[in-house]
Design an enzyme around this catalytic site. Structure first.
Site, mmCIF file in Angstrom:
data_model
loop_
_atom_site.group_PDB
_atom_site.id
_atom_site.type_symbol
_atom_site.label_atom_id
_atom_site.label_comp_id
_atom_site.label_asym_id
_atom_site.label_seq_id
_atom_site.Cartn_x
_atom_site.Cartn_y
_atom_site.Cartn_z
ATOM 1 N N ARG A 189 0.825 -1.227 0.000
ATOM 2 C CA ARG A 189 0.000 0.000 0.000
ATOM 3 C C ARG A 189 0.864 1.285 0.000
ATOM 4 O O ARG A 189 0.501 2.288 0.618
ATOM 5 C CB ARG A 189 -0.950 0.040 1.205
ATOM 6 C CG ARG A 189 -1.913 -1.110 1.264
ATOM 7 C CD ARG A 189 -2.928 -1.078 0.132
ATOM 8 N NE ARG A 189 -3.911 -2.129 0.307
ATOM 9 C CZ ARG A 189 -3.785 -3.380 -0.183
ATOM 10 N NH1 ARG A 189 -2.730 -3.706 -0.925
ATOM 11 N NH2 ARG A 189 -4.718 -4.275 0.022
ATOM 12 N N SER A 248 -11.352 -0.971 2.962
ATOM 13 C CA SER A 248 -10.621 -1.161 4.224
ATOM 14 C C SER A 248 -10.137 0.187 4.748
ATOM 15 O O SER A 248 -9.460 0.920 4.034
ATOM 16 C CB SER A 248 -9.395 -2.041 4.006
ATOM 17 O OG SER A 248 -9.796 -3.255 3.456
ATOM 18 N N GLU A 300 -5.589 3.400 5.908
ATOM 19 C CA GLU A 300 -5.255 3.150 4.491
ATOM 20 C C GLU A 300 -5.637 4.339 3.601
ATOM 21 O O GLU A 300 -4.848 4.737 2.753
ATOM 22 C CB GLU A 300 -5.958 1.869 4.023
ATOM 23 C CG GLU A 300 -5.527 1.479 2.625
ATOM 24 C CD GLU A 300 -6.084 0.149 2.165
ATOM 25 O OE1 GLU A 300 -5.927 -0.850 2.874
ATOM 26 O OE2 GLU A 300 -6.668 0.123 1.078
HETATM 27 C C1 LIG Z 1 -15.526 -0.830 -1.575
HETATM 28 C C2 LIG Z 1 -14.045 -0.541 -1.737
HETATM 29 C C3 LIG Z 1 -13.154 -1.590 -1.836
HETATM 30 C C4 LIG Z 1 -11.777 -1.344 -1.983
HETATM 31 N N1 LIG Z 1 -10.931 -2.413 -2.092
HETATM 32 C C5 LIG Z 1 -9.599 -2.207 -2.257
HETATM 33 C C6 LIG Z 1 -8.707 -3.318 -2.399
HETATM 34 O O1 LIG Z 1 -9.106 -4.471 -2.377
HETATM 35 N N2 LIG Z 1 -7.394 -3.044 -2.550
HETATM 36 C C7 LIG Z 1 -6.909 -1.770 -2.592
HETATM 37 O O2 LIG Z 1 -5.694 -1.615 -2.746
HETATM 38 N N3 LIG Z 1 -7.737 -0.704 -2.480
HETATM 39 C C8 LIG Z 1 -9.059 -0.885 -2.323
HETATM 40 N N4 LIG Z 1 -9.905 0.190 -2.177
HETATM 41 C C9 LIG Z 1 -9.359 1.549 -2.212
HETATM 42 C C10 LIG Z 1 -9.440 2.218 -3.606
HETATM 43 O O3 LIG Z 1 -10.326 1.532 -4.428
HETATM 44 C C11 LIG Z 1 -8.077 2.288 -4.287
HETATM 45 O O4 LIG Z 1 -7.114 2.896 -3.473
HETATM 46 C C12 LIG Z 1 -8.145 3.046 -5.628
HETATM 47 O O5 LIG Z 1 -6.945 2.881 -6.337
HETATM 48 C C13 LIG Z 1 -8.430 4.537 -5.451
HETATM 49 O O6 LIG Z 1 -8.727 5.074 -6.718
HETATM 50 P P1 LIG Z 1 -9.430 6.500 -6.870
HETATM 51 O O7 LIG Z 1 -9.407 6.858 -8.322
HETATM 52 O O8 LIG Z 1 -10.740 6.486 -6.237
HETATM 53 O O9 LIG Z 1 -8.401 7.419 -6.080
HETATM 54 P P2 LIG Z 1 -8.736 8.664 -5.131
HETATM 55 O O10 LIG Z 1 -9.394 8.175 -3.896
HETATM 56 O O11 LIG Z 1 -9.401 9.740 -5.886
HETATM 57 O O12 LIG Z 1 -7.250 9.142 -4.762
HETATM 58 C C14 LIG Z 1 -6.440 8.365 -3.932
HETATM 59 C C15 LIG Z 1 -5.064 9.041 -3.855
HETATM 60 O O13 LIG Z 1 -4.434 8.980 -5.117
HETATM 61 C C16 LIG Z 1 -4.125 10.285 -5.592
HETATM 62 N N5 LIG Z 1 -4.357 10.268 -7.031
HETATM 63 C C17 LIG Z 1 -5.519 9.943 -7.661
HETATM 64 N N6 LIG Z 1 -5.340 9.992 -8.987
HETATM 65 C C18 LIG Z 1 -4.045 10.357 -9.195
HETATM 66 C C19 LIG Z 1 -3.256 10.585 -10.362
HETATM 67 N N7 LIG Z 1 -3.755 10.445 -11.587
HETATM 68 N N8 LIG Z 1 -1.961 10.963 -10.180
HETATM 69 C C20 LIG Z 1 -1.420 11.108 -8.929
HETATM 70 N N9 LIG Z 1 -2.126 10.910 -7.812
HETATM 71 C C21 LIG Z 1 -3.422 10.538 -7.945
HETATM 72 C C22 LIG Z 1 -5.049 11.229 -4.848
HETATM 73 O O14 LIG Z 1 -4.457 12.510 -4.734
HETATM 74 C C23 LIG Z 1 -5.141 10.536 -3.496
HETATM 75 O O15 LIG Z 1 -4.014 10.859 -2.728
HETATM 76 C C24 LIG Z 1 -11.286 -0.022 -2.037
HETATM 77 C C25 LIG Z 1 -12.200 1.058 -1.945
HETATM 78 C C26 LIG Z 1 -13.570 0.801 -1.801
HETATM 79 C C27 LIG Z 1 -14.529 1.945 -1.751
#
Ligand SMILES: Cc1cc2nc3c(=O)[nH]c(=O)nc-3n(C[C@H](O)[C@H](O)[C@H](O)COP(=O)(O)OP(=O)(O)OC[C@H]3O[C@@H](n4cnc5c(N)ncnc54)[C@H](O)[C@@H]3O)c2cc1C
Length: 339
Positions: free
Chosen positions: A152, A233, A332
């Protein structure tokens, strides 16, 4: 601008301004226009806790496009939906992403915390990341080995390399993944839930069957953010030394332990959900926020909750787990603004 539609916890934080980035050609101009004014990056908001107004311009990374070469090198724009990409790669005849099915969010955020599930991490499949470097005002291509991937974690999440929350250095624009044609694919089903899903099978399952099983398990275990606000999580599974793990399993024989990635073989991951459940938080409610009744690791917004209430509950859980087990649970999701 209200950001409640831009985060899966549905928290009602406000931002000064939102700019959508659809093309890398916009980046130079946007960088010049922003100068040193605060900015922050959002994908689909599925891994952030917006707990106060963001005094910053929010940049939404929405660069689209995906292609796959015959050798299995998949290139995808930061704005693509991660799960759609996983299913598309299988349809194109390539395996490798099946264990990462149904993780919400964008492709551009996937390297940030090196997404992982069911025994596979993005770093097992990624070849390179292309990012806009706000400091040097140019696009750079980083090989996977330069991205500092671990559990992570990556250089895109580490403040020492990415900078403060309101001056992030890198905006990921595109990623390259190395996949395998389905015919030569070896599936990874060592994770307990997957092992039991295929226990009755004499032959190994196909990659598509693994994806289907992962989707079914996730639907059964995790609340859908469309139905109830959450970020999956809320805490990382703590990593402890093998010695500490042995000591803990003597005290608590039913505490689930998982092997760490190969690069951390001297360590062991223990179940954060179990620790939280044992402190009595599963299904707990504090006003309009709470802990999901089906999964102790998932904090939820029942409707009118605020980011502050989520953080207060997270803090209460951390304190209880430290008091009972002497273990600190690291969150996380990313708190914005950063504290
Ligand atoms: C129901 C559920 C289940 C999940 N299961 C998992 C799992 O099994 N494993 C896991 O690892 N995660 C999991 N997650 C967490 C999440 O899905 C991941 O971390 C995902 O990659 C976040 O993507 P996002 O586009 O929503 O990012 P955001 O939440 O919008 O951003 C997350 C971070 O990344 C940065 N960021 C976003 N886009 C960029 C970019 N293009 N360039 C630079 N920085 C950027 C943002 O500034 C922020 O700091 C889960 C979330 C939910 C809601």
């Amino acid at each position: 601008m209200n950001l409640s539609q831009y985060n899966t916890l549905r928290l009602p934080a406000r931002a000064d301004r939102v700019i959508q980035i659809d093309s890398v050609n916009q980046l130079s101009e946007i960088t010049a226009a922003l100068g040193q004014t605060p900015r922050c990056i959002l994908g689909a908001g599925s891994n952030v806790v917006l707990h106060a107004p963001l005094a910053a311009t929010v940049l939404l990374a929405r660069i689209m496009g995906r292609s796959i070469a015959e050798d299995g090198c998949l290139t995808a724009g930061a704005g693509e939906d991660w799960h759609t990409l996983v299913m598309w790669s299988l349809e194109q005849g390539y395996a490798g992403l099946e264990n990462l099915a149904l993780i919400p969010g964008t492709v551009g955020a996937a390297p940030v915390q090196n997404i992982g599930a069911y025994g596979v991490e993005l770093s097992d499949r990624i070849k390179a990341v292309t990012a806009w470097d706000f400091k040097n005002k140019k696009l750079i291509r980083l090989n996977a080995s330069d991205c500092g991937f671990s559990y992570r974690q990556s250089i895109f999440r580490d403040p020492a390399t990415q900078g403060p929350w309101d001056q992030p250095r890198y905006l990921i624009t595109e990623i390259e993944l190395q996949l395998r044609p389905l015919a030569n694919a070896q599936v990874e089903i060592n994770y307990a839930d997957l092992k039991s899903a295929f226990a009755h099978r004499a032959k190994p399952p196909s990659a598509q069957e693994v994806a289907d099983a992962v989707i079914a398990i996730r639907r059964r275990k995790l609340p859908d953010p469309k139905e109830i606000g959450n970020v999956g999580s809320f805490f990382k599974n703590p990593m402890v030394s093998q010695l500490q793990a042995k000591h803990l399993s003597l005290l608590h024989p039913d505490l689930p332990q998982y092997p760490a990635q190969a690069s951390h073989h001297e360590q062991c991951k223990i179940s954060a959900a179990w620790l939280i459940e044992r402190c009595g938080f599963k299904g707990a409610r504090r006003g309009d926020v709470g802990v999901h009744e089906g999964h102790a690791l998932v904090l939820v917004n029942h409707g009118g909750g605020t980011g502050r209430e989520i953080l207060a509950l997270a803090h209460e859980i951390q304190q209880a787990v430290v008091a009972k087990f002497g273990i600190f649970l690291e969150p996380e999701p990313i708190f914005l603004p950063q504290r």
